[in-house]
Scaffold this motif. Structure first.
Motif, mmCIF file in Angstrom:
data_model
loop_
_atom_site.group_PDB
_atom_site.id
_atom_site.type_symbol
_atom_site.label_atom_id
_atom_site.label_comp_id
_atom_site.label_asym_id
_atom_site.label_seq_id
_atom_site.Cartn_x
_atom_site.Cartn_y
_atom_site.Cartn_z
ATOM 1 N N ALA A 174 0.873 -1.184 0.000
ATOM 2 C CA ALA A 174 0.000 0.000 0.000
ATOM 3 C C ALA A 174 0.907 1.230 0.000
ATOM 4 C CB ALA A 174 -0.929 -0.016 1.203
ATOM 5 N N PRO A 175 1.385 1.654 -1.187
ATOM 6 C CA PRO A 175 2.400 2.719 -1.249
ATOM 7 C C PRO A 175 1.978 4.016 -0.573
ATOM 8 C CG PRO A 175 2.204 1.613 -3.372
ATOM 9 C CD PRO A 175 1.091 1.094 -2.514
ATOM 10 N N LEU A 176 0.695 4.373 -0.642
ATOM 11 C CA LEU A 176 0.263 5.629 -0.025
ATOM 12 C C LEU A 176 0.467 5.604 1.490
ATOM 13 C CD1 LEU A 176 -3.070 6.022 -2.003
ATOM 14 C CD2 LEU A 176 -1.035 7.440 -2.294
ATOM 15 N N TRP A 177 0.500 4.412 2.059
ATOM 16 C CA TRP A 177 0.708 4.232 3.499
ATOM 17 C C TRP A 177 2.116 3.753 3.807
ATOM 18 C CZ3 TRP A 177 -2.983 5.860 6.860
ATOM 19 C CH2 TRP A 177 -4.270 6.074 6.358
ATOM 20 N N SER A 178 3.009 3.808 2.840
ATOM 21 C CA SER A 178 4.408 3.371 2.999
ATOM 22 C C SER A 178 4.498 1.914 3.444
ATOM 23 C CB SER A 178 5.155 4.277 3.989
ATOM 24 O OG SER A 178 5.241 5.587 3.506
ATOM 25 N N ILE A 179 3.659 1.068 2.863
ATOM 26 C CA ILE A 179 3.682 -0.360 3.163
ATOM 27 C C ILE A 179 4.210 -1.090 1.929
ATOM 28 C CG2 ILE A 179 2.307 -2.381 3.742
ATOM 29 C CD1 ILE A 179 0.287 -0.455 5.073
ATOM 30 N N SER A 180 5.328 -1.797 2.082
ATOM 31 C CA SER A 180 5.965 -2.453 0.937
ATOM 32 C C SER A 180 6.736 -3.672 1.420
ATOM 33 C CB SER A 180 6.931 -1.489 0.239
ATOM 34 O OG SER A 180 8.022 -1.167 1.104
ATOM 35 N N ILE A 181 7.073 -4.550 0.488
ATOM 36 C CA ILE A 181 7.925 -5.696 0.807
ATOM 37 C C ILE A 181 9.250 -5.214 1.393
ATOM 38 C CG2 ILE A 181 9.394 -7.447 -0.276
ATOM 39 C CD1 ILE A 181 6.767 -8.624 0.084
ATOM 40 N N GLY A 182 9.860 -4.223 0.763
ATOM 41 C CA GLY A 182 11.151 -3.730 1.241
ATOM 42 C C GLY A 182 11.059 -3.151 2.639
ATOM 43 N N GLY A 183 9.990 -2.419 2.916
ATOM 44 C CA GLY A 183 9.819 -1.842 4.240
ATOM 45 C C GLY A 183 9.619 -2.906 5.298
ATOM 46 N N LEU A 184 8.792 -3.915 4.985
ATOM 47 C CA LEU A 184 8.580 -5.009 5.937
ATOM 48 C C LEU A 184 9.870 -5.799 6.152
ATOM 49 C CD1 LEU A 184 5.079 -6.313 4.806
ATOM 50 C CD2 LEU A 184 5.618 -5.154 6.954
ATOM 51 N N GLN A 185 10.637 -5.975 5.068
ATOM 52 C CA GLN A 185 11.893 -6.713 5.208
ATOM 53 C C GLN A 185 12.877 -5.958 6.095
ATOM 54 O OE1 GLN A 185 12.686 -9.938 3.746
ATOM 55 N NE2 GLN A 185 14.123 -9.626 5.428
ATOM 56 N N LEU A 186 12.950 -4.634 5.945
ATOM 57 C CA LEU A 186 13.838 -3.854 6.797
ATOM 58 C C LEU A 186 13.387 -3.930 8.259
ATOM 59 C CD1 LEU A 186 16.253 -2.017 7.151
ATOM 60 C CD2 LEU A 186 14.802 -0.065 6.538
ATOM 61 N N TRP A 187 12.081 -3.861 8.488
ATOM 62 C CA TRP A 187 11.572 -3.993 9.853
ATOM 63 C C TRP A 187 11.909 -5.373 10.423
ATOM 64 C CZ3 TRP A 187 10.439 -1.642 14.025
ATOM 65 C CH2 TRP A 187 9.559 -2.167 14.980
ATOM 66 N N ASN A 188 11.773 -6.427 9.608
ATOM 67 C CA ASN A 188 12.161 -7.758 10.061
ATOM 68 C C ASN A 188 13.637 -7.794 10.460
ATOM 69 O OD1 ASN A 188 9.598 -8.722 9.620
ATOM 70 N ND2 ASN A 188 10.134 -10.073 7.929
ATOM 71 N N SER A 189 14.483 -7.118 9.692
ATOM 72 C CA SER A 189 15.914 -7.094 10.007
ATOM 73 C C SER A 189 16.175 -6.348 11.314
ATOM 74 C CB SER A 189 16.691 -6.441 8.859
ATOM 75 O OG SER A 189 16.644 -7.229 7.690
ATOM 76 N N LEU A 190 15.459 -5.252 11.529
ATOM 77 C CA LEU A 190 15.608 -4.518 12.788
ATOM 78 C C LEU A 190 15.169 -5.369 13.971
ATOM 79 C CD1 LEU A 190 14.305 -1.052 11.589
ATOM 80 C CD2 LEU A 190 16.607 -1.508 12.447
#
Length: 629
Positions: A174-190
């Motif tokens: 959901a790009p308008l809400w900054s929800i993406s595979i890349g964003g979730l993957q970075l959060w998983n890494s954190l």
């Protein structure tokens, strides 16, 4: 008469955007993942640190992590221990978001004590964290690092092995809400960093990360935003040419105005090893990337320079590459500079059933599907936005502090200094700022009251001029005809370019000597005006046409204002909070433009807000601008 007709033709061309084809505006030159990176020069430590702060925020905003979600203690399930010579291996899973799971394997030395820990994202190998071949062996590097004295967590990238809740390559988010595979993957890494840092046998001051290819991207992205990563080794990824070919590496707005090279520099002054190869896009890394990074490290007074090694091989994380990383971590994490101590020993990866977390068992009962995950993340953002007490000064201050700088990274525009804007022409004018060109029309009546009109027509311009205003009229950026793959990752959206044009026109108004600057947006231009106000404090009066925009509809945003992250950052409400309590009128709100939150905000400002469900005619607009009514 001929001169007037010629001027009219010029204005028609300018206002229609046709002249852009001849103007050389750099915004019409589309960047993509293969566009060679421009590596800017930073002369001082202060200049780089300012840039680094903005870059980190850009990454977090792009990933949907601004503001950062709560990082409560990780509740991991660790089970299925297998003991081998010098190491053990276990299965792990934990929730990074409610019902969304990180899965992987934990390799530990059998020798007791507190050890450094290495986070090991795998990259786009066919078998993910189970890949075990000549070109890459994820279990092989984990086994050897564990034998050498490191705790290693090899965790799935989304869509691989046990992480099957989302498709890796085609989940739209959901790009308008900054929800993406890349964003979730970075959060998983954190959250993976949180997990290993909390293990009793890990020294949290000695965390590291390494991965190749897409795992290399995850390595330098994690290092950029996680200060606990003490050393990192991204393999065969950091390049001034190709920036990453997968959706997980191309979050919207991530590389607008930057590249992997600058992102990798955010590791400085921490130890960094770049492993490259002659057989892929990193072939120029030692000659192009490393010298530039070395300049950043020198600015920061780093204790050691950027380390670099290149292999004569195709794209890989092979034995030679692994041994270079072993020696690097041995020196930086274990304090042993003898590279011979860290040669790879023979290993045997466990069979897949013994490594797969959910082999022979059901995933957790509370696991969510893609639709529910998206809905949960959007709802979390809505709750956060609704939590600000906009009708109080303290609530407005809290919103500004939390979202204000992030808004600037979502709507990536800025107010030019008036001296930076040049103009050629008389009535048909071309404004230029940083080589961006903006056709405009100037109706100058020798007055220091200037009104910028966006998307207005001739009768409105003349009526404002007759009411004692100098008028600067613009249509704004015409748009990119053929956007490429991951266009929004590398280029400003058309909406952002149009917001920038509004600001350039306002700067020109100041250059004309405006003591009082007004702003009028007609049709869709009214929406650009509302977003631009955040960057333009001190406007006298603003009239914005809401154009019956449905401000709580993702579909409406996607059709008219497709700016990644605009809804998560608070859209028009955050823009108005940043602009302050100026004199504002919003008309033609009937049909879905929600004014309730804006009205609450203006109560907090202790200032009036004029709204009207009906569309205003020219006389009403002129009356508000000239007399405030």
């Amino acid at each position: 008469m001929g001169m007037l007709r010629a001027a009219a033709v010029v204005w028609l061309l300018l206002s229609s955007g046709l002249a852009y084809a001849h103007d050389g505006d750099p915004r019409l030159l589309v960047r993509d993942r293969n566009t060679p990176a421009e590596l800017p020069r930073y002369e001082t430590k202060k200049a780089w640190l300012s840039r680094a702060e903005n870059l980190r925020r850009q990454i977090l905003v792009s990933a949907g992590l601004w503001p950062m979600p709560p990082r409560s203690p990780v509740k991991a399930e660790v089970f299925g221990r297998i003991t081998r010579a010098g190491y053990t291996v276990e299965k792990v899973y934990f929730a990074s978001h409610p019902g969304f799971f990180v899965t992987g394997n934990l390799y530990r030395p059998t020798k007791p004590g507190r050890h450094p820990a290495v986070l090991s994202p795998h990259g786009h190998w066919q078998y993910g964290r189970l890949e075990d071949g000549a070109m890459a062996s994820v279990p092989g590097r984990a086994i050897n690092l564990a034998r050498q004295g490191h705790v290693v967590f090899t965790y799935d990238m989304i869509g691989y092995n046990d992480s099957r809740q989302l498709s890796h390559r085609d989940w739209p988010g959901a790009p308008l809400w900054s929800i993406s595979i890349g964003g979730l993957q970075l959060w998983n890494s954190l959250r993976a960093a949180d997990f290993v840092a909390g293990l009793p046998d890990v020294d949290p001051a000695r965390l590291a990360a390494t991965g190749a290819s897409g795992g290399g991207t995850q390595t330098f992205m994690l290092t950029a935003v996680e200060p606990r990563i003490a050393a990192s080794a991204p393999v065969n990824m950091v390049s001034a040419s190709m920036q990453g070919g997968c959706i997980c590496e191309n979050m919207p707005s991530l590389r607008v105005g930057t590249s992997n090279v600058e992102i990798a520099a955010l590791a400085a002054p921490r130890p960094l090893l770049l492993v490259s190869t002659t057989g892929d896009w990193t072939k120029d890394t030692p000659t192009v990337v490393v010298p530039w990074l070395a300049g950043i490290y020198r600015l920061l007074g780093a204790k050691e320079p950027v380390a670099s090694v290149q292999m004569d091989a195709p794209h890989n994380y092979n034995k030679d590459s692994r041994e270079a990383v072993y020696a690097f971590f041995g020196r930086t994490l274990l304090g042993d500079a003898n590279a011979r101590q860290f040669k790879e020993s023979a290993f045997k990866a466990e069979p897949a059933p013994d490594l797969l977390v959910f082999y022979g068992r059901q995933p957790p009962a509370d696991a969510v599907d893609p639709e529910r995950l998206t809905a949960n993340l959007i709802e979390a953002s809505r709750r956060q936005l609704a939590g600000y007490q906009l009708d109080t000064a303290a609530g407005i201050a809290a919103l500004r502090a939390s979202l204000g700088s992030g808004y600037a990274n979502v709507v990536q525009a800025m107010m030019p200094a008036p001296a930076e804007v040049t103009a050629t022409g008389e009535e048909a004018v071309v404004l230029e700022w940083r080589k961006q060109r903006l056709p405009a029309r100037l109706l100058k009546r020798r007055t220091d009251r200037v009104t910028v009109v966006v998307r207005g027509a001739e009768p409105l311009h003349r009526a404002l001029a007759d009411a004692g205003q100098s008028v600067v009229a613009i249509d704004g950026f015409p748009g990119v005809a053929k956007p490429g793959d991951f266009h929004d990752t590398y280029n400003h959206t058309d909406t952002v370019n149009r917001v920038q044009d509004v600001l350039t026109a306002l700067a020109y108004a100041k250059k004309l000597g405006a003591r009082e600057t007004n702003l009028v947006g007609v049709g869709q231009g009214g929406l650009w005006v509302l977003l631009a106000r955040a960057f333009a404090p001190g406007l006298h009066r603003v009239v914005a046409d809401a154009a019956r925009f449905e401000s709580d509809s993702d579909a409406a945003y996607q059709a008219m204002l497709p700016v990644p992250g605009i809804r998560k950052i608070g859209g028009f409400v955050t823009a108005a909070a940043l602009a302050g309590p100026g004199s504002l009128a919003i008309h033609d709100t009937g049909g879905g433009f929600a004014v309730g939150e804006l009205q609450r905000l203006y109560r907090g400002f202790r200032a009036p807000l004029t709204t009207d469900t009906a569309a205003w005619n020219d006389a009403r607009i002129v009356g508000f601008v000239a007399q405030g009514r």
